[in-house]
Design an enzyme around this catalytic site. Structure first.
Site, PDB file in Angstrom:
ATOM      1  N   ASP A   1      -5.178  -4.067  -3.051  1.00  0.00           N
ATOM      2  CA  ASP A   1      -4.264  -3.755  -1.960  1.00  0.00           C
ATOM      3  C   ASP A   1      -4.045  -4.966  -1.052  1.00  0.00           C
ATOM      4  O   ASP A   1      -4.985  -5.520  -0.489  1.00  0.00           O
ATOM      5  CB  ASP A   1      -4.879  -2.599  -1.155  1.00  0.00           C
TER       6      ASP A   1
ATOM      7  N   SER B   1       0.818  -1.211   0.000  1.00  0.00           N
ATOM      8  CA  SER B   1       0.000   0.000   0.000  1.00  0.00           C
ATOM      9  C   SER B   1       0.856   1.268   0.000  1.00  0.00           C
ATOM     10  O   SER B   1       1.663   1.488  -0.894  1.00  0.00           O
ATOM     11  CB  SER B   1      -0.953  -0.040   1.199  1.00  0.00           C
TER      12      SER B   1
END
Length: 535
Positions: A391, A52
């Site tokens: 993610d 991320s």
């Protein structure tokens, strides 16, 4: 012991992990790497793995060939970049409308255009495969970017190795399945070893993919819709301001209408109403007022099918489900397209594609390079034409599954945790993951990590035949004693911008976690060097 006393040939494989955490993680990882360089430790690191927000930092740094030699310069550059004025709404829409031309458009493109780009204030058009020189020259840690496959996550769960997907400048794929493709070919349709001609996705898109924390979480639909409504509100304000000046410019200037008559006030009004109609419809709001206005605009052209269709929709609106209404609107758009000419305003295309992706919650839409591959039957992915990459923080907010690949032979992991909430969640989740998959991992003493509100700055977990883990919570009782909660409240995950002063404060706190523990890091390296090589 000094770093210089350790022999290069005996240096164990060391991996640095940067967790997710949005802009906070990006800034904090940069501060961490700068201080590792200052303490003469960065050259000892073999792998740099990010999730991320940490991937935003990594991809920013790896544009430079000799990144580790220039990391201090890059720190100043990033501070300057993040301190720039806000991005213009028109620029965001330009990026998004260009992305909407792609058949693989998804909410990842929307997120990259309207959240990541404005947060980073940088549109990076380079490709990941172009970072290979800075990755293989031996001067920089090798970068590994983490993602997960949404369908695999839903089917097998976060503890399934097949859920994890990694990106490097050279190859991308499912490490646990041994299934990879050259990174420059990711996203292309591949059949019988041949791939279609298709441009590699740029870094801006990948930053949206790696940092798509909303992906696969239905509860976040309202957040995304509200965020988009605000973007379209700003665009409308910009357009009306332009309209008052009597000039057609900006985003509208790029609309390739057929014939000058289509730039009339009437047709611009229709497009603006259509835009608002679909924004309201996608949010589940009442559309009757907008339909009345649209009929009013069209009343002088009541012989046209668009007026008749608009009248029909308004009369039956209360009798239809949300999905049926959206399909009716899609048909209405097709009618307007025929009546206005061959080309339709590109923002309209973006809006409709976005609404469709919200309906089906589509993220990370990518051609599956394993589709119909007879040699990959064992992967269980050959019957899916597309994969959906999101993610990795949704599973585990640190890339342990990637750095723990046996072939990487990592003996020491420096885990810098920039997560929101529980600073030990990544450790606890990884312990469960490793137990489920028979991966060597040190035992975690839950008593040692029970104080999530006042963590220390460094925790060491080790044992026989397992890698040593050094875990560093970002905010702790050493770098911000008695103010941990205040710092957590100031530096939240979804904060999209920080002042220059706050950027510098965050960098300082991250650096302290390295400088305060330099001796402990060197001690663990020395112990690994002097111990028998048992795993």
């Amino acid at each position: 012991m000094e770093r210089s006393q350790l022999k290069k040939d005996n240096m164990p494989n060391i991996g640095v992990l940067g967790s997710g955490g949005g802009l906070r993680a990006m800034i904090a990882l940069l501060g961490t790497l700068v201080e590792l360089k200052n303490q003469d430790l960065l050259d000892a690191v073999m792998y740099l793995c990010g999730v991320s927000g940490s991937t935003w930092c990594m991809s920013f740094l790896y544009q430079e060939k000799d990144r580790t030699e220039k990391v201090q310069v890059l720190e100043a550059r990033l501070c300057d970049t993040l301190s720039k004025p806000p991005c213009h709404i028109q620029e965001e829409f330009t990026i998004a409308t260009q992305a909407a031309e792609d058949e693989l458009f998804s909410l990842t493109d929307v997120w990259a255009s309207f959240f990541v780009y404005p947060a980073l204030k940088l549109y990076d058009e380079t490709k990941l495969s172009e970072h290979d020189d800075s990755s293989k020259n031996g001067k920089n840690p090798y970068p590994v970017y983490a993602a997960i496959e949404a369908n695999q996550l839903g089917k097998a769960g976060e503890n399934s190795p097949g859920t994890w997907f990694e990106f490097t400048p050279h190859e991308s794929g499912f490490p646990s399945l041994g299934a990879f493709v050259c990174t420059e070919d990711l996203g292309k349709k591949i059949k019988d070893g041949n791939s279609q001609k298709r441009d590699e996705k740029n870094i801006c898109y990948l930053q949206g993919l790696w940092g798509s924390a909303l992906g696969s979480v239905d509860a976040n639909k309202k957040y995304l819709i509200d965020h988009l409504k605000e973007k379209f509100r700003k665009l409308r304000e910009h357009r009306y301001a332009v309209g008052k000046a009597g000039v057609l410019q900006g985003v509208l200037a790029s609309v390739p209408f057929v014939g000058t008559d289509y730039t009339s006030v009437l047709h611009r009004g229709i497009l603006l109403l259509l835009q608002e109609l679909h924004v309201r419809a996608s949010a589940g709001e009442d559309c009757k007022r907008i339909l009345r206005q649209l009929k009013e605009v069209l009343k002088e052209e009541n012989s046209k099918y668009s007026y008749l269709k608009c009248y029909e929709i308004s009369e039956t609106l209360d009798l239809k489900s949300w999905e049926e209404i959206m399909l009716e609107f899609a048909e209405l758009i097709c009618i307007f397209e025929k009546e206005l000419g061959e080309y339709v305003w590109n923002v309209w295309q973006l809006l409709w594609k976005t609404v469709t992706c919200i309906c089906y919650w589509i993220w990370g839409y990518t051609n599956n390079f394993l589709y119909t591959d007879s040699k990959a039957q064992s992967t269980g992915l050959t019957n899916k034409e597309f994969i959906h990459l999101i993610d990795a923080g949704i599973a585990i907010n640190a890339a342990y599954p990637l750095v723990l690949r046996p072939e990487r032979k990592v003996k020491l992991i420096l885990s810098f945790d920039f997560s929101d909430g529980d600073p030990f969640e990544t450790i606890k989740k990884t312990a469960k993951y490793c137990e489920a998959n028979n991966i060597p991992f040190p035992e975690i003493n839950t008593e040692e990590i029970k104080d999530i509100d006042k963590p220390s700055d460094c925790y060491i977990f080790k044992g026989k035949d397992v890698p040593t883990i050094m875990h560093f919570p970002l905010f702790n009782n050493k770098n911000c004693p008695d103010k941990i909660k205040d710092f957590r409240d100031t530096f939240t995950t979804f904060t999209s911008s920080y002042s220059e002063d706050n950027v510098k404060i965050l960098l300082k706190k991250a650096k302290m976690n390295v400088s305060n523990n330099k001796d402990r890091i060197l001690k663990e390296i020395q112990q690994i060097v002097s111990s028998p090589k048992e795993f």
